[in-house]
Design a protein around this motif. Structure first.
Motif, PDB file in Angstrom:
ATOM      1  N   SER A 157     -24.218   6.317 -17.720  1.00  0.00           N
ATOM      2  CA  SER A 157     -24.945   7.363 -17.800  1.00  0.00           C
ATOM      3  C   SER A 157     -24.721   8.974 -17.018  1.00  0.00           C
ATOM      4  CB  SER A 157     -26.227   6.861 -16.833  1.00  0.00           C
ATOM      5  OG  SER A 157     -25.552   6.246 -15.346  1.00  0.00           O
ATOM      6  N   ALA A 158     -22.934   8.494 -16.208  1.00  0.00           N
ATOM      7  CA  ALA A 158     -22.423   8.533 -15.657  1.00  0.00           C
ATOM      8  C   ALA A 158     -21.705  10.077 -16.703  1.00  0.00           C
ATOM      9  CB  ALA A 158     -21.907   8.621 -14.766  1.00  0.00           C
ATOM     10  N   ALA A 159     -21.529   9.755 -17.694  1.00  0.00           N
ATOM     11  CA  ALA A 159     -20.761  10.179 -18.206  1.00  0.00           C
ATOM     12  C   ALA A 159     -21.612  10.972 -19.094  1.00  0.00           C
ATOM     13  CB  ALA A 159     -19.758   9.303 -19.853  1.00  0.00           C
ATOM     14  N   ALA A 160     -22.841  10.873 -19.403  1.00  0.00           N
ATOM     15  CA  ALA A 160     -24.204  10.852 -20.453  1.00  0.00           C
ATOM     16  C   ALA A 160     -24.644  12.239 -19.613  1.00  0.00           C
ATOM     17  CB  ALA A 160     -24.875  10.467 -20.427  1.00  0.00           C
ATOM     18  N   ARG A 161     -24.609  12.228 -18.236  1.00  0.00           N
ATOM     19  CA  ARG A 161     -25.023  13.069 -17.892  1.00  0.00           C
ATOM     20  C   ARG A 161     -24.122  14.514 -17.532  1.00  0.00           C
ATOM     21  NH1 ARG A 161     -29.784  10.051 -14.149  1.00  0.00           N
ATOM     22  NH2 ARG A 161     -31.013  10.421 -14.998  1.00  0.00           N
ATOM     23  N   ASN A 162     -22.865  13.734 -16.973  1.00  0.00           N
ATOM     24  CA  ASN A 162     -22.063  15.267 -16.862  1.00  0.00           C
ATOM     25  C   ASN A 162     -21.714  16.099 -18.222  1.00  0.00           C
ATOM     26  OD1 ASN A 162     -18.900  16.170 -17.030  1.00  0.00           O
ATOM     27  ND2 ASN A 162     -19.562  15.463 -15.166  1.00  0.00           N
ATOM     28  N   GLY A 163     -22.325  15.373 -19.694  1.00  0.00           N
ATOM     29  CA  GLY A 163     -21.909  16.004 -20.836  1.00  0.00           C
ATOM     30  C   GLY A 163     -23.605  17.295 -20.386  1.00  0.00           C
ATOM     31  N   THR A 164     -24.617  16.624 -19.548  1.00  0.00           N
ATOM     32  CA  THR A 164     -25.940  17.667 -19.893  1.00  0.00           C
ATOM     33  C   THR A 164     -25.142  19.326 -18.535  1.00  0.00           C
ATOM     34  OG1 THR A 164     -26.861  16.201 -18.048  1.00  0.00           O
ATOM     35  CG2 THR A 164     -27.511  15.899 -20.046  1.00  0.00           C
ATOM     36  N   VAL A 165     -24.734  18.841 -17.822  1.00  0.00           N
ATOM     37  CA  VAL A 165     -24.384  20.068 -16.601  1.00  0.00           C
ATOM     38  C   VAL A 165     -23.715  20.350 -17.575  1.00  0.00           C
ATOM     39  CG1 VAL A 165     -22.869  20.180 -15.141  1.00  0.00           C
ATOM     40  CG2 VAL A 165     -23.988  18.215 -15.311  1.00  0.00           C
ATOM     41  N   SER A 166     -22.430  20.406 -18.203  1.00  0.00           N
ATOM     42  CA  SER A 166     -21.848  21.487 -18.933  1.00  0.00           C
ATOM     43  C   SER A 166     -22.806  22.356 -19.999  1.00  0.00           C
ATOM     44  CB  SER A 166     -20.887  20.681 -19.531  1.00  0.00           C
ATOM     45  OG  SER A 166     -19.988  21.461 -20.812  1.00  0.00           O
ATOM     46  N   PHE A 167     -23.887  21.204 -21.139  1.00  0.00           N
ATOM     47  CA  PHE A 167     -24.578  21.594 -22.385  1.00  0.00           C
ATOM     48  C   PHE A 167     -25.138  22.994 -21.148  1.00  0.00           C
ATOM     49  CE2 PHE A 167     -28.376  21.627 -23.752  1.00  0.00           C
ATOM     50  CZ  PHE A 167     -28.965  22.404 -24.878  1.00  0.00           C
ATOM     51  N   LEU A 168     -25.689  22.005 -20.715  1.00  0.00           N
ATOM     52  CA  LEU A 168     -26.986  23.396 -19.665  1.00  0.00           C
ATOM     53  C   LEU A 168     -26.411  24.657 -18.931  1.00  0.00           C
ATOM     54  CD1 LEU A 168     -29.350  21.473 -17.367  1.00  0.00           C
ATOM     55  CD2 LEU A 168     -30.279  22.234 -19.887  1.00  0.00           C
ATOM     56  N   LYS A 169     -25.423  24.622 -18.668  1.00  0.00           N
ATOM     57  CA  LYS A 169     -23.818  25.797 -18.138  1.00  0.00           C
ATOM     58  C   LYS A 169     -24.013  26.530 -19.564  1.00  0.00           C
ATOM     59  CE  LYS A 169     -21.896  23.594 -14.664  1.00  0.00           C
ATOM     60  NZ  LYS A 169     -21.261  24.710 -13.403  1.00  0.00           N
ATOM     61  N   SER A 170     -23.683  26.405 -20.705  1.00  0.00           N
ATOM     62  CA  SER A 170     -23.952  26.904 -21.631  1.00  0.00           C
ATOM     63  C   SER A 170     -24.344  27.256 -22.426  1.00  0.00           C
ATOM     64  CB  SER A 170     -22.699  26.084 -22.878  1.00  0.00           C
ATOM     65  OG  SER A 170     -21.694  25.439 -22.650  1.00  0.00           O
ATOM     66  N   LEU A 171     -26.303  26.108 -22.446  1.00  0.00           N
ATOM     67  CA  LEU A 171     -27.403  27.107 -22.806  1.00  0.00           C
ATOM     68  C   LEU A 171     -28.012  27.947 -21.721  1.00  0.00           C
ATOM     69  CD1 LEU A 171     -29.499  26.864 -25.085  1.00  0.00           C
ATOM     70  CD2 LEU A 171     -31.051  25.357 -22.920  1.00  0.00           C
ATOM     71  N   ALA A 172     -27.108  27.760 -20.514  1.00  0.00           N
ATOM     72  CA  ALA A 172     -28.347  28.934 -19.444  1.00  0.00           C
ATOM     73  C   ALA A 172     -27.533  30.378 -19.712  1.00  0.00           C
ATOM     74  CB  ALA A 172     -27.203  28.646 -18.014  1.00  0.00           C
ATOM     75  N   ARG A 173     -26.031  30.465 -20.558  1.00  0.00           N
ATOM     76  CA  ARG A 173     -25.820  31.969 -20.539  1.00  0.00           C
ATOM     77  C   ARG A 173     -26.441  31.811 -21.748  1.00  0.00           C
ATOM     78  NH1 ARG A 173     -20.891  32.782 -18.036  1.00  0.00           N
ATOM     79  NH2 ARG A 173     -19.789  31.155 -17.021  1.00  0.00           N
ATOM     80  N   GLU A 174     -26.558  31.592 -22.861  1.00  0.00           N
ATOM     81  CA  GLU A 174     -27.528  32.044 -23.687  1.00  0.00           C
ATOM     82  C   GLU A 174     -29.086  32.121 -23.247  1.00  0.00           C
ATOM     83  OE1 GLU A 174     -27.378  29.724 -27.501  1.00  0.00           O
ATOM     84  OE2 GLU A 174     -28.787  30.386 -28.616  1.00  0.00           O
ATOM     85  N   VAL A 175     -29.518  31.578 -23.128  1.00  0.00           N
ATOM     86  CA  VAL A 175     -31.439  32.187 -22.819  1.00  0.00           C
ATOM     87  C   VAL A 175     -31.355  33.032 -21.734  1.00  0.00           C
ATOM     88  CG1 VAL A 175     -31.637  29.976 -24.465  1.00  0.00           C
ATOM     89  CG2 VAL A 175     -31.646  29.834 -21.607  1.00  0.00           C
ATOM     90  N   GLY A 176     -30.329  32.780 -20.656  1.00  0.00           N
ATOM     91  CA  GLY A 176     -30.852  33.863 -19.820  1.00  0.00           C
ATOM     92  C   GLY A 176     -31.211  34.853 -20.294  1.00  0.00           C
TER      93      GLY A 176
END
Ligand SMILES: NC(=O)c1ccc[n+]([C@@H]2O[C@H](COP(=O)([O-])OP(=O)(O)OC[C@H]3O[C@@H](n4cnc5c(N)ncnc54)[C@H](OP(=O)(O)O)[C@@H]3O)[C@@H](O)[C@H]2O)c1
Length: 248
Positions: A157-176
């Motif tokens: 679960s730690a690995a999966a959720r670390n993936g979401t951190v990176s995913f959300l940072k990238s997404l934040a750049r797109e949808v800002g």
């Protein structure tokens, strides 16, 4: 302080019980209407709905397995029919097994990744296009600090959720540019009953603040990030953890 949440429609996943329920109650007290998502805890979700109705906001329960995108799409249609457009989302649902990597058989690790990683993608892919059209939205993902520090017994679960951190940072750049904020709240251990006194005593020694969290320690941060006070905050990870880890 006016949090600016009155009349907003908020989807909170895993809101039948535990911290999700507390988040739903505190958002409803600010005047937000709540889509109470649950997976298996129907009775608990109906209890949550009753509590929120008494507060006086619009509220409906919705069932879905977040690891299945077709279920999320069905849920979105149901939410639209019952409540209308979703303004903000708190993804609080999660699932973890406690064992070390070599105790897993290969077919046992998929479920955590499906829920904790793909679940986030499924929700965002289904709901965020409407936020983009609306030029406003907020997505908050709840994870555990194990995703940032590593934890040999929560490795998957730690690995999966670390993936979401990176995913959300990238997404934040797109949808800002569409005025959508994407942030993560990363938790230490929160006591919701069920842990023995001996275990609590042992664990709390590891916390600089010498106690485990309680749900109210968490809802403040979530409310803040949902509020208009946080309109200029995106792509961030906030630990709420009694100081257990201090990541610069
Ligand atoms: N408690 C802690 O100390 C702690 C620490 C760090 C992080 N966290 C995270 O904080 C969040 C809330 O914690 P909690 O202790 O309140 O957890 P919890 O009571 O176990 O709640 C997790 C929720 O996730 C939902 N869920 C599980 N599998 C799902 C699936 N396939 N599809 C949709 N929903 C699913 C469950 O819904 P149903 O009950 O309806 O099946 C449940 O309500 C979780 O994400 C947890 O991992 C908790």
């Amino acid at each position: 302080m006016n949090l600016g949440m009155s009349g907003k429609n908020i989807l909170i996943t895993g809101a039948g019980k535990g911290m999700g329920r507390e988040m739903a109650i505190s958002a409803a007290r600010e005047g937000a209407n709540i889509a109470v998502h649950f997976h298996t805890s129907k009775d608990k979700a109906l209890e949550t709905v009753g509590i929120l109705r008494d507060i006086g906001v619009a509220v409906h329960p919705f069932q879905a397995d977040i690891s299945q995108i077709d279920e999320i799409q069905r849920m979105k249609n149901e939410i639209h029919a019952q409540l209308g457009h979703i303004d903000y989302i708190v993804n609080n649902a999660g699932w973890a097994q406690m064992k070390s990597f070599f105790q897993y058989e290969p077919d046992e690790w998929r479920k955590e990744i499906d829920i904790c990683f793909y679940g986030v993608l499924n929700i965002i892919h289904t709901f965020m296009p409407d936020m983009i059209k609306n030029q406003a939205g907020k997505f908050i993902n709840i994870i555990g600090d194990s995703a940032r520090t590593g934890d040999r017994k929560l490795i998957m679960s730690a690995a999966a959720r670390n993936g979401t951190v990176s995913f959300l940072k990238s997404l934040a750049r797109e949808v800002g540019e569409s005025n959508i904020q994407c942030n993560t709240v990363s938790l230490g251990m929160v006591d919701q009953g069920g842990l023995g006194e001996d275990l609590i005593h042992k664990i709390r020694k590891q916390y600089p603040l010498k106690r485990l969290g309680n749900p109210e320690d968490v809802t403040g941060m979530v409310l803040f990030l949902l509020s208009e006070q946080a309109d200029w905050i995106t792509g961030q990870v906030f630990s709420v953890n009694g100081g257990h880890s201090m990541i610069g």
